[in-house]
Design a protein around this motif. Structure first.
Motif, PDB file in Angstrom:
ATOM      1  N   GLU A  80       3.456  10.767  -9.174  1.00  0.00           N
ATOM      2  CA  GLU A  80       3.599   9.446  -8.554  1.00  0.00           C
ATOM      3  C   GLU A  80       2.902   8.360  -9.367  1.00  0.00           C
ATOM      4  OE1 GLU A  80       3.369   7.322  -4.187  1.00  0.00           O
ATOM      5  OE2 GLU A  80       2.261   9.163  -4.514  1.00  0.00           O
ATOM      6  N   GLU A 105      -6.460   4.860  -4.876  1.00  0.00           N
ATOM      7  CA  GLU A 105      -5.195   4.495  -4.228  1.00  0.00           C
ATOM      8  C   GLU A 105      -5.481   3.912  -2.852  1.00  0.00           C
ATOM      9  OE1 GLU A 105      -1.363   6.911  -4.317  1.00  0.00           O
ATOM     10  OE2 GLU A 105      -1.952   7.107  -2.201  1.00  0.00           O
ATOM     11  N   LYS A 106      -4.795   2.837  -2.536  1.00  0.00           N
ATOM     12  CA  LYS A 106      -4.980   2.195  -1.238  1.00  0.00           C
ATOM     13  C   LYS A 106      -3.617   1.843  -0.661  1.00  0.00           C
ATOM     14  CE  LYS A 106      -7.584  -1.476   0.997  1.00  0.00           C
ATOM     15  NZ  LYS A 106      -8.601  -2.508   0.866  1.00  0.00           N
ATOM     16  N   LYS A 107      -3.402   2.238   0.590  1.00  0.00           N
ATOM     17  CA  LYS A 107      -2.177   1.856   1.293  1.00  0.00           C
ATOM     18  C   LYS A 107      -2.497   0.626   2.124  1.00  0.00           C
ATOM     19  CE  LYS A 107      -0.067   6.294   1.221  1.00  0.00           C
ATOM     20  NZ  LYS A 107      -0.301   7.641   1.473  1.00  0.00           N
ATOM     21  N   GLN A 131       1.801  -0.275  -7.053  1.00  0.00           N
ATOM     22  CA  GLN A 131       2.603   0.941  -7.202  1.00  0.00           C
ATOM     23  C   GLN A 131       3.939   0.768  -6.473  1.00  0.00           C
ATOM     24  OE1 GLN A 131       1.478   3.468  -9.013  1.00  0.00           O
ATOM     25  NE2 GLN A 131       2.791   5.157  -8.461  1.00  0.00           N
ATOM     26  N   SER A 132       3.864   0.206  -5.274  1.00  0.00           N
ATOM     27  CA  SER A 132       5.085  -0.095  -4.515  1.00  0.00           C
ATOM     28  C   SER A 132       4.761  -1.233  -3.556  1.00  0.00           C
ATOM     29  CB  SER A 132       5.575   1.134  -3.736  1.00  0.00           C
ATOM     30  OG  SER A 132       4.617   1.515  -2.767  1.00  0.00           O
ATOM     31  N   SER A 154       6.173  -4.262  -7.704  1.00  0.00           N
ATOM     32  CA  SER A 154       5.879  -2.978  -8.350  1.00  0.00           C
ATOM     33  C   SER A 154       5.797  -3.156  -9.861  1.00  0.00           C
ATOM     34  CB  SER A 154       6.973  -1.960  -8.033  1.00  0.00           C
ATOM     35  OG  SER A 154       7.012  -1.710  -6.661  1.00  0.00           O
ATOM     36  N   ASP A 188       4.544  -3.461   3.547  1.00  0.00           N
ATOM     37  CA  ASP A 188       3.716  -2.270   3.361  1.00  0.00           C
ATOM     38  C   ASP A 188       3.735  -1.915   1.874  1.00  0.00           C
ATOM     39  OD1 ASP A 188       3.334  -2.280   6.069  1.00  0.00           O
ATOM     40  OD2 ASP A 188       4.586  -0.533   6.476  1.00  0.00           O
ATOM     41  N   SER A 189       2.563  -1.709   1.299  1.00  0.00           N
ATOM     42  CA  SER A 189       2.450  -1.524  -0.150  1.00  0.00           C
ATOM     43  C   SER A 189       1.459  -0.418  -0.476  1.00  0.00           C
ATOM     44  CB  SER A 189       1.972  -2.827  -0.807  1.00  0.00           C
ATOM     45  OG  SER A 189       2.826  -3.915  -0.514  1.00  0.00           O
ATOM     46  N   VAL A 190       1.584   0.102  -1.684  1.00  0.00           N
ATOM     47  CA  VAL A 190       0.615   1.063  -2.216  1.00  0.00           C
ATOM     48  C   VAL A 190       0.099   0.466  -3.516  1.00  0.00           C
ATOM     49  CG1 VAL A 190       0.217   3.398  -3.093  1.00  0.00           C
ATOM     50  CG2 VAL A 190       1.802   3.032  -1.177  1.00  0.00           C
TER      51      VAL A 190
END
Length: 196
Positions: free
Chosen positions: A2, A30-32, A53-54, A76, A101-103
């Motif tokens: 990923e 990593e943070k959502k 990331q997204s 992204s 909503d993002s990563v």
């Protein structure tokens, strides 16, 4: 894997071996983040630079009267922070908000400094990234001084084709420095003049 997107981003400017990749990845968190969540608030010390990331984020300035001015969008494969405050470890001038909503992958300032010492080629990567950001912002200032609102909107559509479909008219207007009503009228006139 990923994390491939961030490695592709980095490989545009530097090459890493497996050990360097492993070390770099160990520094990232990593943070959502949920839609409308702020990852940075004005006056909070800016401790991280974030890779999207997204999802999509935006950096904006909120003045004393409550007026928002969007500084940039990050989709992204883009990096985002309040660069002046991040580099100088000062209270942020900007807010950074998730528009969906993002990563994100975050790198702390002290980790970045450590990275420069252990893998010096990262200095090259971040120098190129900061040069590109400076050029982009300088061109934006010149556009704001020399182009009409319609020309700035066309430039926005070219720069941010994905964001244009995913952000609100109010947010686009705040990026262009116009009111949402003016943007709406401009879009209607543009459609009349350029029927598909």
């Amino acid at each position: 894997m990923e994390d491939l997107l961030i490695l592709k981003n980095i490989s545009r400017h530097i090459s890493l071996n497996d050990q360097e990749i492993s070390y770099f990845m160990s520094l990232l968190k990593e943070k959502k983040v949920q839609k409308k969540e702020l990852i940075l608030k004005q006056q909070q010390v800016c401790k991280e630079i974030s890779f999207v990331q997204s999802g999509i984020l935006r950096a904006f300035y909120l003045d004393a009267a409550g007026k928002e001015s969007t500084i940039m969008f990050a989709v992204s494969d883009w990096w985002i922070t309040d660069m002046f405050c991040f580099i100088n470890q000062q209270p942020a001038m900007l807010n950074i908000e998730a528009l969906e909503d993002s990563v994100i992958l975050q790198l702390q300032k002290d980790s970045l400094d450590e990275l420069y010492l252990k893998i010096p080629k990262f200095e090259r990567f971040f120098r190129i990234m900061m040069q590109n950001a400076y050029i982009r912002e300088q061109l934006r200032v010149i556009e704001n001084l020399s182009l009409s609102a319609e020309e700035r909107y066309d430039s926005f559509l070219q720069k941010y084709p994905l964001a244009a479909q995913r952000v609100t008219q109010k947010q686009i207007a705040s990026y262009l420095g116009v009111t949402p009503e003016f943007l709406s009228t401009m879009k209607i006139n543009k459609q009349k003049n350029n029927p598909s």
